[in-house]
Design a protein around this motif. Structure first.
Motif, PDB file in Angstrom:
ATOM      1  N   GLU A   1       0.811  -1.212   0.000  1.00 25.20           N
ATOM      2  CA  GLU A   1       0.000   0.000   0.000  1.00 25.20           C
ATOM      3  C   GLU A   1       0.848   1.267   0.000  1.00 25.20           C
ATOM      4  O   GLU A   1       0.405   2.307  -0.469  1.00 25.20           O
ATOM      5  CB  GLU A   1      -0.927   0.010   1.214  1.00 25.20           C
ATOM      6  CG  GLU A   1      -1.980  -1.091   1.214  1.00 25.20           C
ATOM      7  CD  GLU A   1      -1.403  -2.457   1.599  1.00 25.20           C
ATOM      8  OE1 GLU A   1      -0.262  -2.502   2.126  1.00 25.20           O
ATOM      9  OE2 GLU A   1      -2.084  -3.462   1.372  1.00 25.20           O
ATOM     10  N   GLN A   2       2.057   1.205   0.558  1.00 18.09           N
ATOM     11  CA  GLN A   2       2.968   2.349   0.636  1.00 18.09           C
ATOM     12  C   GLN A   2       4.332   1.936   0.079  1.00 18.09           C
ATOM     13  O   GLN A   2       5.311   1.792   0.817  1.00 18.09           O
ATOM     14  CB  GLN A   2       3.105   2.836   2.077  1.00 18.09           C
ATOM     15  CG  GLN A   2       1.818   3.387   2.671  1.00 18.09           C
ATOM     16  CD  GLN A   2       1.591   4.827   2.266  1.00 18.09           C
ATOM     17  OE1 GLN A   2       2.147   5.748   2.851  1.00 18.09           O
ATOM     18  NE2 GLN A   2       0.762   5.045   1.252  1.00 18.09           N
ATOM     19  N   PRO A   3       4.440   1.757  -1.231  1.00 17.03           N
ATOM     20  CA  PRO A   3       5.673   1.218  -1.803  1.00 17.03           C
ATOM     21  C   PRO A   3       6.886   2.121  -1.653  1.00 17.03           C
ATOM     22  O   PRO A   3       8.017   1.652  -1.807  1.00 17.03           O
ATOM     23  CB  PRO A   3       5.313   1.015  -3.282  1.00 17.03           C
ATOM     24  CG  PRO A   3       4.167   1.930  -3.530  1.00 17.03           C
ATOM     25  CD  PRO A   3       3.395   1.973  -2.256  1.00 17.03           C
TER      26      PRO A   3
ATOM     27  N   PRO B   1      -8.336  13.686  -5.358  1.00 15.86           N
ATOM     28  CA  PRO B   1      -7.367  12.739  -4.792  1.00 15.86           C
ATOM     29  C   PRO B   1      -6.237  12.445  -5.767  1.00 15.86           C
ATOM     30  O   PRO B   1      -6.282  12.870  -6.936  1.00 15.86           O
ATOM     31  CB  PRO B   1      -8.226  11.493  -4.558  1.00 15.86           C
ATOM     32  CG  PRO B   1      -9.261  11.555  -5.639  1.00 15.86           C
ATOM     33  CD  PRO B   1      -9.569  13.023  -5.803  1.00 15.86           C
ATOM     34  N   PRO B   2      -5.226  11.701  -5.351  1.00 15.67           N
ATOM     35  CA  PRO B   2      -4.153  11.298  -6.256  1.00 15.67           C
ATOM     36  C   PRO B   2      -4.697  10.448  -7.408  1.00 15.67           C
ATOM     37  O   PRO B   2      -5.711   9.759  -7.260  1.00 15.67           O
ATOM     38  CB  PRO B   2      -3.218  10.478  -5.358  1.00 15.67           C
ATOM     39  CG  PRO B   2      -3.550  10.894  -3.964  1.00 15.67           C
ATOM     40  CD  PRO B   2      -5.001  11.233  -3.967  1.00 15.67           C
ATOM     41  N   PRO B   3      -4.021  10.464  -8.559  1.00 11.75           N
ATOM     42  CA  PRO B   3      -4.550   9.773  -9.738  1.00 11.75           C
ATOM     43  C   PRO B   3      -4.150   8.302  -9.825  1.00 11.75           C
ATOM     44  O   PRO B   3      -3.875   7.802 -10.918  1.00 11.75           O
ATOM     45  CB  PRO B   3      -3.941  10.575 -10.889  1.00 11.75           C
ATOM     46  CG  PRO B   3      -2.620  11.016 -10.361  1.00 11.75           C
ATOM     47  CD  PRO B   3      -2.854  11.296  -8.890  1.00 11.75           C
ATOM     48  N   LEU B   4      -4.100   7.592  -8.710  1.00 12.62           N
ATOM     49  CA  LEU B   4      -3.731   6.177  -8.720  1.00 12.62           C
ATOM     50  C   LEU B   4      -4.612   5.390  -7.756  1.00 12.62           C
ATOM     51  O   LEU B   4      -5.065   5.921  -6.730  1.00 12.62           O
ATOM     52  CB  LEU B   4      -2.268   5.978  -8.306  1.00 12.62           C
ATOM     53  CG  LEU B   4      -1.183   6.331  -9.309  1.00 12.62           C
ATOM     54  CD1 LEU B   4       0.192   6.088  -8.681  1.00 12.62           C
ATOM     55  CD2 LEU B   4      -1.319   5.539 -10.607  1.00 12.62           C
ATOM     56  N   ARG B   5      -4.809   4.132  -8.108  1.00 13.39           N
ATOM     57  CA  ARG B   5      -5.329   3.137  -7.178  1.00 13.39           C
ATOM     58  C   ARG B   5      -4.184   2.178  -6.881  1.00 13.39           C
ATOM     59  O   ARG B   5      -3.503   1.710  -7.795  1.00 13.39           O
ATOM     60  CB  ARG B   5      -6.512   2.381  -7.776  1.00 13.39           C
ATOM     61  CG  ARG B   5      -7.708   3.260  -8.111  1.00 13.39           C
ATOM     62  CD  ARG B   5      -8.915   2.406  -8.500  1.00 13.39           C
ATOM     63  NE  ARG B   5     -10.048   3.226  -8.898  1.00 13.39           N
ATOM     64  CZ  ARG B   5     -10.474   3.372 -10.147  1.00 13.39           C
ATOM     65  NH1 ARG B   5      -9.848   2.708 -11.122  1.00 13.39           N
ATOM     66  NH2 ARG B   5     -11.506   4.130 -10.425  1.00 13.39           N
ATOM     67  N   VAL B   6      -3.968   1.891  -5.627  1.00 15.48           N
ATOM     68  CA  VAL B   6      -2.844   1.050  -5.199  1.00 15.48           C
ATOM     69  C   VAL B   6      -3.375  -0.079  -4.330  1.00 15.48           C
ATOM     70  O   VAL B   6      -4.191   0.157  -3.433  1.00 15.48           O
ATOM     71  CB  VAL B   6      -1.788   1.869  -4.433  1.00 15.48           C
ATOM     72  CG1 VAL B   6      -0.666   0.968  -3.935  1.00 15.48           C
ATOM     73  CG2 VAL B   6      -1.225   2.966  -5.327  1.00 15.48           C
ATOM     74  N   ALA B   7      -2.907  -1.275  -4.607  1.00 15.74           N
ATOM     75  CA  ALA B   7      -3.371  -2.461  -3.879  1.00 15.74           C
ATOM     76  C   ALA B   7      -4.894  -2.556  -3.912  1.00 15.74           C
ATOM     77  O   ALA B   7      -5.532  -2.956  -2.934  1.00 15.74           O
ATOM     78  CB  ALA B   7      -2.850  -2.452  -2.435  1.00 15.74           C
ATOM     79  N   GLY B   8      -5.457  -2.141  -5.037  1.00 19.20           N
ATOM     80  CA  GLY B   8      -6.884  -2.252  -5.236  1.00 19.20           C
ATOM     81  C   GLY B   8      -7.713  -1.155  -4.592  1.00 19.20           C
ATOM     82  O   GLY B   8      -8.938  -1.173  -4.682  1.00 19.20           O
TER      83      GLY B   8
END
Length: 495
Positions: free
Chosen positions: A222-224, A466-473
């Motif tokens: 989630e926080q790479p 929000p930020p333009p990414l989805r991370v870990a779904g």
């Protein structure tokens, strides 16, 4: 260059990551979803926006592979399969992010983006684009025209031709660009230099690998970027937008500004989510020594100031890399690091004007763009005026390229490759101008919903995207709103 080529901007990471395989059909890649077009206009701005985010997705995938995060949800699918499982974007997220300042509200009020002297102005033979949002640039602009106040401003511009205004304002250390056609820009030495460089220009060296377990003990799916330290010497939009997103991905981002030239408040509020804001006067030995110490402890340094200014303090890419070979240095400027304008000031709007984009988007006063070409009379036609992209796409896509370069260099460092990367707004413009023109009768039909978030901050209630990414779904979120400008200590959060 076709529309699909802009969607494959990740190919510019190949010098660091090796060949980056692309899906057979980039237009249906699995790292983004949604319609392919949503902005009006003759150029493929959507492809530029999506492609720049795609480069960051590819870099994050490579970093996850190096760090062995696949077992925790990243890297479950190979590079050839497209995006990492759980890392993606969408047309709505990209569109909102690239127009973030237009969606920002502070206690319900929109930001005041443009100063009175900024924008397109008519000259004796055509048009010029001026940038005077910063007070010191406004002062230099007036001085270049021989004025003490704005009285007589328009008349002074009409007494000169566009190239004279450009020359005189630049000589006074102000910001101006004459409106050119794409053909005129391509014939200039600076236009040729910008078009000849890769979108991300890497300089690499071999070094000693840093084990992932030692370099990033805090990284998670989630926080790479947790555990990564980023020293941010950028301002306005491109660099700050990049570090804003990297902060959301877990990095400890410390932005440093000069106290004598403060950032515009609305710009700070828009781009300084997920980071801390500090001031340092590099002209004082104490602050310079502290900044150099911070750089020695950083993983990445972002630079957005002119090289000549940074060289005075040993903070230019070459000087930093000479004494800190582990450091990834990512820099940008308006025109490129080579060529006659390498040290000339510029912004997204100015590059649009000089490169021919403003001409392509030019319109008659009755509204709309007319086949992207000059009308009868060209720059002398009283019914025509230059135009602009629907968003400041050169800034935002260059920023996403900077973020991709930083993550790619972090991945490369852990296998023994270190180096720097440089991007410029002019080279990003060259990528866009190479794309196939959009037919005027194929206006986009998509109307995208704007995702909004709300948070209390030191400046009041903020409405923002929000930020333009989805991370870990999951949708990536900013960990905190902008803090009070310039109030952070010159230290790392984990120190």
């Amino acid at each position: 260059m076709s529309h699909a080529d802009l969607l494959t901007l990740r190919r510019f990471l190949a010098p660091v990551l090796g060949e980056v395989p692309e899906p057979e059909d980039p237009g249906s890649a699995d790292w983004w979803e949604g319609p392919r077009r949503w902005w009006s206009g003759p150029l493929d701005v959507e492809g530029l926006a999506l492609g720049s985010l795609g480069a960051l997705v590819a870099a994050l995938e490579a970093l996850a592979r190096v760090r062995g995060l696949g077992a925790r949800g990243l890297g479950a699918r190979g590079l050839g399969a497209g995006a990492l499982a759980g890392i993606s974007t969408s047309s709505a997220l990209v569109s909102a992010s690239f127009g973030s300042i237009s969606h920002l509200r502070v206690d319900g009020a929109p930001p005041d983006v443009w100063a009175p002297l900024s924008g397109f102005h008519a000259t004796g033979d055509g048009w010029v684009r001026l940038h005077a949002n910063y007070p010191h640039h406004a002062e230099r602009l007036l001085a270049a025209l021989g004025l003490a106040t704005a009285e007589g401003f328009d008349a002074a511009l009409r007494e000169r031709n566009a190239l004279e205004v450009e020359r005189d304002v630049q000589a006074a250390r102000g910001v101006a660009g004459a409106v050119r056609s794409p053909q005129e820009w391509a014939a200039t030495p600076m236009g040729q230099t910008a078009a000849s460089r890769p979108w991300i220009d890497f300089t690499l060296e071999n070094g000693t690998p840093r084990l992932a377990s030692e370099a990033v003990p805090l990284a998670t799916a989630e926080q790479p970027l947790a555990g990564v330290r980023i020293l941010d010497f950028t301002r306005v939009i491109a660099g700050p937008s990049a570090t804003r997103l990297l902060g959301a991905l877990g990095a400890d981002v410390l932005r440093v500004d000069p106290p004598q030239l403060p950032e515009l408040l609305d710009q700070h509020i828009d781009t300084d989510f997920a980071k801390r804001s500090a001031l340092a006067d590099l002209r004082t030995p104490e602050d310079l020594a502290r900044v150099r110490e911070l750089a020695s402890e950083a993983d990445v340094v972002f630079l957005g100031y002119r090289t000549s200014g940074l060289e005075r303090f040993g903070l230019d890419p070459l000087s930093l890399r000479a004494v800190l070979p582990h450091l990834a240095v990512v820099s940008l400027n308006a025109w490129g690091r080579e060529g006659p304008w390498a040290d000339v000031r510029g912004f997204d709007s100015i590059v649009q004007a000089t490169s021919g984009i403003a001409e392509i988007y030019g319109a008659q006063h009755d509204g709309g763009w007319h086949d992207g070409g000059w009308h009868e009379g060209g720059r002398h036609d009283g019914g025509w005026r230059p135009g602009a992209l629907p968003v400041q796409a050169l800034d935002h896509s260059t920023g996403m390229g900077m973020a991709a370069a930083a993550v790619a260099l972090l991945a490369a460092r852990e296998r023994g490759v270190t180096g720097s990367a440089h991007l410029s707004l002019a080279t990003t413009a060259a990528q866009l101008l190479r794309s196939r023109p959009m037919p005027p009768d194929q206006e986009p039909s998509a109307v995208l919903e704007v995702p909004l978030r709300h948070a209390q901050s030191a400046y009041g209630l903020l409405d923002f995207v929000p930020p333009p990414l989805r991370v870990a779904g999951q949708q990536l979120e900013y960990p905190h709103p902008p803090e009070l400008y310039g109030t952070a200590d010159l230290r790392w959060r984990t120190a």
